[in-house]
Write an enzyme that holds these catalytic residues in place. Structure first.
Site, short mmCIF file in Angstrom:
data_model
loop_
_atom_site.label_atom_id
_atom_site.label_comp_id
_atom_site.label_asym_id
_atom_site.label_seq_id
_atom_site.Cartn_x
_atom_site.Cartn_y
_atom_site.Cartn_z
N SER A 147 36.45 26.69 36.65
CA SER A 147 36.99 26.57 35.30
C SER A 147 38.47 26.92 35.31
O SER A 147 38.91 27.76 36.10
CB SER A 147 36.26 27.52 34.35
OG SER A 147 36.92 27.61 33.11
N TYR A 160 33.43 35.75 32.29
CA TYR A 160 33.33 34.33 32.66
C TYR A 160 34.45 33.96 33.61
O TYR A 160 34.24 33.29 34.63
CB TYR A 160 33.38 33.47 31.39
CG TYR A 160 33.40 31.99 31.66
CD1 TYR A 160 32.25 31.32 32.08
CD2 TYR A 160 34.57 31.24 31.48
CE1 TYR A 160 32.27 29.95 32.32
CE2 TYR A 160 34.60 29.89 31.70
CZ TYR A 160 33.44 29.25 32.13
OH TYR A 160 33.47 27.89 32.37
#
Length: 254
Positions: A147, A160
């Site tokens: 990501s 995350y």
């Protein structure tokens, strides 16, 4: 005259985790169209009904596998069974993730444990489990999902971001170890893709902001990511190893 088979032939096998919806489903559907026999993995078999139906309707080859990817023993056993039954494992796409956004000061241990278990440990377990079969057949391809949050500060996404940073690092490390055995390891880095799961975490205003921040001026689609994965597992990418392919409309350059 031999019986007519209704199952599309598939010389190669691709395992896709988190294939029940969103990006995982799009990847499974794309690889099936490219001729792979897809093993679509999710925690519950019922989550895969739409994926399996869509692939079957397109005359693709697919089977559903209910699997807790955080369970190392279960993952190894499942991959051994797939290898024994289908005789090969050519592609593994590690897409499964569990996300909870929280300010860093409020993060609880259970949140960290769950995100690390699904987002990082499971990636390790599937790579370990696929390794013997890929070695025996002379190679294979693994694609992880990272990501932009791994390298950009995003409010509320500390854990995350840390997990995806670890996935990026793991991809580079594994590409060195596995590449010497003929196994290519790469990752895709999706930008803002408003899937069903993601919309439960980000509202319309948040996605409007993401679109404005993206140089191409639009959000991504699951198919954008699936197309990138299809390239990375193809022979056209046969000399690409240890690469993080950003599919984010130029966000990281802005």
């Amino acid at each position: 005259m031999p019986p007519i088979s209704t199952e599309a032939p598939a010389a190669k096998v691709a395992i896709v985790t988190g294939a029940g919806r969103g990006i995982g489903r799009a990847i499974a559907e794309r690889l099936a169209r490219d001729g792979y026999r897809v093993v679509a993995v999710d925690l519950l078999a019922s989550n895969l009904d739409e994926t399996v139906a869509a692939i079957a309707a397109d005359a693709g080859s697919v089977e559903a596998l209910a699997l807790d990817v955080t369970d190392r023993a279960a993952v190894h056993a499942a991959f051994e069974q797939i290898s024994a039954r289908l005789e090969r494992i050519d592609v593994v796409v590690n897409n499964a993730m569990w996300i909870r956004y929280q300010p860093l000061v409020d993060v609880e241990e259970a949140t960290i444990d769950a995100m690390v278990a699904v987002g990082l440990k499971a990636v390790i377990w599937t790579m370990q489990a696929a390794y013997p079969t890929m070695i025996a057949q002379g190679g294979g391809v693994i694609v992880n999902v990272s990501s932009p949050a791994a390298v950009r500060g995003v409010a509320g996404s500390a854990i995350y971001s840390a997990v995806k940073g670890a996935v990026s690092s793991l991809t580079w490390q594994a590409s060195n170890e596995f590449g010497r055995q003929g196994i290519r390891v790469n990752a895709v880095v999706p930008g803002a893709v408003p899937t069903e799961g993601a919309r439960a975490l980000v509202d319309d205003e948040g996605y409007e902001l993401r679109a404005r921040l993206t140089p191409l001026g639009r959000l991504g689609t699951p198919e954008d990511i699936a197309n990138a994965v299809a390239f990375l597992v193809s022979d056209q990418a046969s000399y690409i190893n240890g690469h993080l392919l950003a599919v984010e409309g130029g966000l990281l350059a802005s």
